[in-house]
Write an enzyme that holds these catalytic residues in place. Structure first.
Site, PDB file in Angstrom:
ATOM      1  N   GLU A   1     -41.295 -22.620  34.081  1.00 22.90           N
ATOM      2  CA  GLU A   1     -41.320 -21.189  34.384  1.00 22.90           C
ATOM      3  C   GLU A   1     -42.242 -21.028  35.588  1.00 22.90           C
ATOM      4  O   GLU A   1     -43.101 -21.860  35.840  1.00 22.90           O
ATOM      5  CB  GLU A   1     -41.890 -20.415  33.197  1.00 22.90           C
ATOM      6  CG  GLU A   1     -43.432 -20.391  33.105  1.00 22.90           C
ATOM      7  CD  GLU A   1     -44.087 -21.754  32.918  1.00 22.90           C
ATOM      8  OE1 GLU A   1     -43.403 -22.675  32.428  1.00 22.90           O
ATOM      9  OE2 GLU A   1     -45.268 -21.906  33.275  1.00 22.90           O
TER      10      GLU A   1
ATOM     11  N   LYS B   1     -52.135 -26.123  40.553  1.00 23.25           N
ATOM     12  CA  LYS B   1     -50.993 -26.356  39.676  1.00 23.25           C
ATOM     13  C   LYS B   1     -50.503 -27.807  39.690  1.00 23.25           C
ATOM     14  O   LYS B   1     -50.021 -28.312  38.691  1.00 23.25           O
ATOM     15  CB  LYS B   1     -49.822 -25.447  40.062  1.00 23.25           C
ATOM     16  CG  LYS B   1     -50.074 -23.956  39.877  1.00 23.25           C
ATOM     17  CD  LYS B   1     -50.103 -23.591  38.427  1.00 23.25           C
ATOM     18  CE  LYS B   1     -49.992 -22.099  38.129  1.00 23.25           C
ATOM     19  NZ  LYS B   1     -50.619 -21.155  39.044  1.00 23.25           N
TER      20      LYS B   1
ATOM     21  N   SER C   1     -58.653 -21.439  43.503  1.00 24.47           N
ATOM     22  CA  SER C   1     -57.488 -22.054  42.855  1.00 24.47           C
ATOM     23  C   SER C   1     -56.309 -22.307  43.790  1.00 24.47           C
ATOM     24  O   SER C   1     -55.497 -23.185  43.532  1.00 24.47           O
ATOM     25  CB  SER C   1     -57.027 -21.175  41.686  1.00 24.47           C
ATOM     26  OG  SER C   1     -56.772 -19.851  42.118  1.00 24.47           O
TER      27      SER C   1
HETATM   28  C1  LIG Z   1     -50.935 -19.806  38.857  1.00 21.02           C
HETATM   29  C2  LIG Z   1     -52.147 -19.507  39.595  1.00 21.02           C
HETATM   30  C3  LIG Z   1     -53.282 -18.966  38.971  1.00 21.02           C
HETATM   31  C4  LIG Z   1     -53.305 -18.551  37.534  1.00 21.02           C
HETATM   32  O1  LIG Z   1     -53.031 -19.550  36.625  1.00 21.02           O
HETATM   33  P1  LIG Z   1     -54.124 -20.172  35.677  1.00 21.02           P
HETATM   34  O2  LIG Z   1     -53.321 -20.948  34.709  1.00 21.02           O
HETATM   35  O3  LIG Z   1     -54.876 -19.050  35.057  1.00 21.02           O
HETATM   36  O4  LIG Z   1     -54.995 -21.019  36.502  1.00 21.02           O
HETATM   37  C5  LIG Z   1     -54.424 -18.794  39.725  1.00 21.02           C
HETATM   38  N1  LIG Z   1     -54.449 -19.110  41.041  1.00 21.02           N
HETATM   39  C6  LIG Z   1     -53.377 -19.618  41.679  1.00 21.02           C
HETATM   40  C7  LIG Z   1     -53.494 -19.943  43.113  1.00 21.02           C
HETATM   41  C8  LIG Z   1     -52.192 -19.836  40.988  1.00 21.02           C
HETATM   42  O5  LIG Z   1     -51.140 -20.332  41.634  1.00 21.02           O
END
Ligand SMILES: *Cc1c(COP(=O)(O)O)cnc(C)c1O
Length: 387
Positions: free
Chosen positions: A106, A84, A371
């Site tokens: 948000e 993020k 992620s």
């Molecule tokens: C917010 C989040 C996601 C999902 O958001 P995308 O916009 O689809 O990437 C995935 N993994 C983590 C760790 C997140 O914080």
């Protein structure tokens, strides 16, 4: 910068937001060509965000799968614990350039709120984050983090009290405050130009994967896997590789096994408008947005970015849904095999990657975008383990 991805995308917003979206697009067009903006983004990516993130060979996870090699793109090591911050940093610098002293955002899992609070503090911008009450309850540590970082957390008590409702609240605020405020949208969703801006700031992931794969194993991977909530870490992984022959697999949240659609908009939704963009949406026959449900707050969203809708329809990417219990299994695999506690969102992608690896020969390489890290999810995982 395309307004549309095939038939998807566009900007379906109230009149009052049109000038703000045009201003944002204009500013972005000049900023991306401005060497000073790029240098500042690059400097902070290295020194504040911690880029580049490593590409890690998950040797023991690969042994478990007994098939293709599994490599992890370690976005869990980015400042704040998720991808993020790549986007928050870029948009924070854009807000500063536009002379806007206030950020709103948000948040679902709280990761985007934390990232926004961090960049707000670092750039001296006032920050307010809208968060559904249900999410505040299940992600308490991130609420505390945001507050410690100097942001105000605004509880959202309408609707299902999750991410969709938080976006509605942030959009309402923005309509009333556009002149002083930048809405730092957290995923590759929403009206144009957000999906393109977010995709570009997240594309650092895919560009690094290309470079690091060539440097470590001399070619691009055969398959790239990423989880899809709104779709920002996935589009950041796929977009820079779209003109190669790397296969793409996006992984949505299938939710609790015996329920319906979970939060898998691409697998179970149909085209419609949500939050200013035309894309796949989970909705009932009358077009009412469906309630979604997933163990991971970050994937718990009824819509998805319009570029993914087009990647799906054009056949360039495949999308599948992974259930809560399988994501939990993958969480424990990664913890025990590699010593990494992944975010539950990322665990969905890990499960799918292991399943793909099992079906593929050992010479193939799979890169999974990890992620985020799992610290925020320990309570949820602990509760599930004791059930
Ligand atoms: C917010 C989040 C996601 C999902 O958001 P995308 O916009 O689809 O990437 C995935 N993994 C983590 C760790 C997140 O914080």
């Amino acid at each position: 910068m395309p307004r549309r991805f095939g038939p998807y995308g566009g900007a379906f917003v109230p009149e009052t937001l049109v000038p703000a979206l045009s201003e944002l697009e204009r500013e972005w067009r000049t900023a991306r060509r401005d060497p000073r903006f790029r240098a500042e983004l690059h400097r902070l990516s290295r020194t504040l965000a911690g880029r580049p993130t490593p590409l890690y060979f998950a040797g023991r996870l690969t042994e478990r799968a007994r098939g293709a090699e599994i490599w992890l793109k370690r976005e869990d090591l980015v400042h704040g614990g998720a991808h993020k911050f790549n986007n928050a940093l870029g948009q924070g610098l854009l807000a500063k350039r536009m002379g806007k002293p206030r950020l709103i955002a948000e948040t679902g899992a709280g990761q985007h709120g934390v990232a926004t609070a961090m960049i707000g503090a670092a750039l001296g911008l006032e920050t307010e984050v809208y968060m559904g009450e249900v999410d505040m309850e299940r992600q308490r540590s991130n609420v505390l983090r945001m507050e410690l970082l100097g942001a105000k957390v605004r509880p959202v008590t309408t609707g299902q009290r999750t991410l969709k409702d938080a976006i509605n609240a942030a959009l309402r605020d923005w309509i009333a405050s556009v002149r002083s405020t930048h809405y730092l949208l957290g995923s590759a969703v929403g009206p144009h130009p957000f999906p393109s801006i977010v995709a570009e700031f997240q594309s650092v992931i895919g560009r690094e994967i290309a470079k690091q794969s060539r440097a470590t194993f001399g070619r691009l991977p055969d398959l790239a896997v990423a989880c899809v909530g709104g779709g920002s870490n996935a589009i950041g992984t796929f977009h820079p590789l779209r003109r190669t022959d790397v296969e793409f697999l996006g992984v949505e949240a299938g939710g609790y096994r015996r329920h319906g659609a979970g939060a898998a908009s691409l697998a179970h939704g149909r085209p419609g408008i949500l939050h200013g963009t035309y894309s796949y949406v989970l909705q009932d026959r009358e077009g009412q947005i469906s309630e979604t449900e997933s163990i991971s707050a970050g994937l718990d969203y009824a819509g998805v970015g319009p570029e993914h809708a087009w990647l799906k329809d054009s056949g360039r990417a495949r999308y599948i849904a992974v259930h809560d219990d399988d994501a939990l299994r993958a969480f424990h695999w990664l913890a025990e095999d590699e010593g990494i506690l992944p975010a539950l969102e990322s665990a969905h992608a890990v499960f799918a990657a292991v399943a793909e690896a099992r079906r593929r020969p050992a010479r193939q390489k799979i890169v999974v975008t990890l992620s985020g890290r799992g610290d925020k999810d320990l309570e949820v995982v602990g509760r599930a383990a004791s059930r």
